[in-house]
Scaffold this motif. Structure first.
Motif, PDB file in Angstrom:
ATOM      1  N   ASN A   1      21.199  53.232  74.670  1.00 42.99           N
ATOM      2  CA  ASN A   1      20.361  54.321  75.152  1.00 42.99           C
ATOM      3  C   ASN A   1      21.072  55.040  76.297  1.00 42.99           C
ATOM      4  OD1 ASN A   1      18.330  55.861  76.575  1.00 42.99           O
ATOM      5  ND2 ASN A   1      16.788  54.702  75.439  1.00 42.99           N
ATOM      6  N   LYS A   2      21.518  56.255  76.025  1.00 41.96           N
ATOM      7  CA  LYS A   2      22.287  57.033  77.001  1.00 41.96           C
ATOM      8  C   LYS A   2      21.429  57.494  78.181  1.00 41.96           C
ATOM      9  CE  LYS A   2      25.567  58.873  73.587  1.00 41.96           C
ATOM     10  NZ  LYS A   2      26.411  57.860  73.341  1.00 41.96           N
ATOM     11  N   GLU A   3      20.161  57.786  77.933  1.00 41.35           N
ATOM     12  CA  GLU A   3      19.264  58.205  79.018  1.00 41.35           C
ATOM     13  C   GLU A   3      19.101  57.096  80.058  1.00 41.35           C
ATOM     14  OE1 GLU A   3      15.508  60.990  78.758  1.00 41.35           O
ATOM     15  OE2 GLU A   3      15.667  59.740  76.972  1.00 41.35           O
ATOM     16  N   ILE A   4      18.926  55.880  79.565  1.00 43.46           N
ATOM     17  CA  ILE A   4      18.778  54.750  80.472  1.00 43.46           C
ATOM     18  C   ILE A   4      20.066  54.526  81.255  1.00 43.46           C
ATOM     19  CG2 ILE A   4      18.443  52.247  80.606  1.00 43.46           C
ATOM     20  CD1 ILE A   4      16.498  52.530  78.217  1.00 43.46           C
ATOM     21  N   ALA A   5      21.194  54.555  80.560  1.00 45.62           N
ATOM     22  CA  ALA A   5      22.487  54.365  81.223  1.00 45.62           C
ATOM     23  C   ALA A   5      22.725  55.429  82.290  1.00 45.62           C
ATOM     24  CB  ALA A   5      23.617  54.376  80.192  1.00 45.62           C
ATOM     25  N   LYS A   6      22.374  56.661  81.979  1.00 46.42           N
ATOM     26  CA  LYS A   6      22.560  57.753  82.934  1.00 46.42           C
ATOM     27  C   LYS A   6      21.675  57.543  84.171  1.00 46.42           C
ATOM     28  CE  LYS A   6      22.130  62.738  83.426  1.00 46.42           C
ATOM     29  NZ  LYS A   6      21.608  63.970  82.856  1.00 46.42           N
ATOM     30  N   LYS A   7      20.414  57.214  83.943  1.00 47.63           N
ATOM     31  CA  LYS A   7      19.480  56.999  85.052  1.00 47.63           C
ATOM     32  C   LYS A   7      19.915  55.800  85.890  1.00 47.63           C
ATOM     33  CE  LYS A   7      16.179  59.163  85.756  1.00 47.63           C
ATOM     34  NZ  LYS A   7      16.046  60.351  86.627  1.00 47.63           N
ATOM     35  N   LEU A   8      20.409  54.761  85.229  1.00 42.29           N
ATOM     36  CA  LEU A   8      20.881  53.582  85.946  1.00 42.29           C
ATOM     37  C   LEU A   8      22.067  53.944  86.853  1.00 42.29           C
ATOM     38  CD1 LEU A   8      20.531  50.547  86.443  1.00 42.29           C
ATOM     39  CD2 LEU A   8      21.939  50.126  84.427  1.00 42.29           C
TER      40      LEU A   8
END
Length: 173
Positions: free
Chosen positions: A163-170
């Motif tokens: 999940n790219k959104e999660i990775a970005k937010k992290l």
């Protein structure tokens, strides 16, 4: 997946959460109570599903307040139906969708405490729910609590590593 007992507990949480301080008029309550006592609980859950779908349509068109109303009606309806063993799993799934959709609306309105509460209920019953972890993390960022966001994003990234959104937010946190 979920026992009838667990679903009854979730139903109680849903009832407490959505019926407390509810802005329903007396006619709204009469209608919901009438539909809830129908002989066929599948009819009531079908109505809740259709209200959820209408909420989805309104949300996608940017009408957040009306979407909240439809999701709220759907959740209140679910909190009133009589559960049966055979429909327990689908009840929980629909309840989670409604709670998470409400959370998405409250995120749009920057009502972060509501998001946290709704996601907390979902995570109580489904601790690995990635959407609930992610939305609660976004709410935590909204109240400038990146430490709390981190502790939701970390397990979410392990559950859904692609999940790219999660990775970005992290990375942002």
């Amino acid at each position: 997946m979920f026992s009838l007992e667990v679903c009854e507990t979730l139903k109680g949480e849903l009832h407490e959460l959505l019926n407390k301080d509810c802005n329903l008029g007396s006619d709204d309550n009469k209608f919901l109570n009438y539909v809830a006592i129908l002989d066929n609980p599948k009819t009531s859950s079908g109505l809740a599903k259709s209200w959820k779908e209408e909420g989805n349509s309104l949300f996608s068109h940017g009408d957040i307040d009306d979407a909240l109303e439809y999701y709220g009606f759907a959740g209140v309806m679910l909190s009133l139906i009589v559960l049966e063993e055979e429909g327990a799993a689908s009840f929980c799934e629909l309840a989670f969708y409604i709670l998470l959709n409400l959370a998405a609306c409250f995120l749009k309105k920057n009502e972060f405490d509501q998001v946290g509460l709704l996601c907390y209920v979902v995570l109580t019953f489904d601790p690995c729910n990635v959407k609930a972890l992610f939305r609660r993390a976004k709410a935590s960022v909204g109240i400038r609590r990146c430490d709390l966001a981190y502790w939701d994003l970390l397990p979410a990234s392990k559950i859904d590593p692609s999940n790219k959104e999660i990775a970005k937010k992290l990375n942002e946190v």
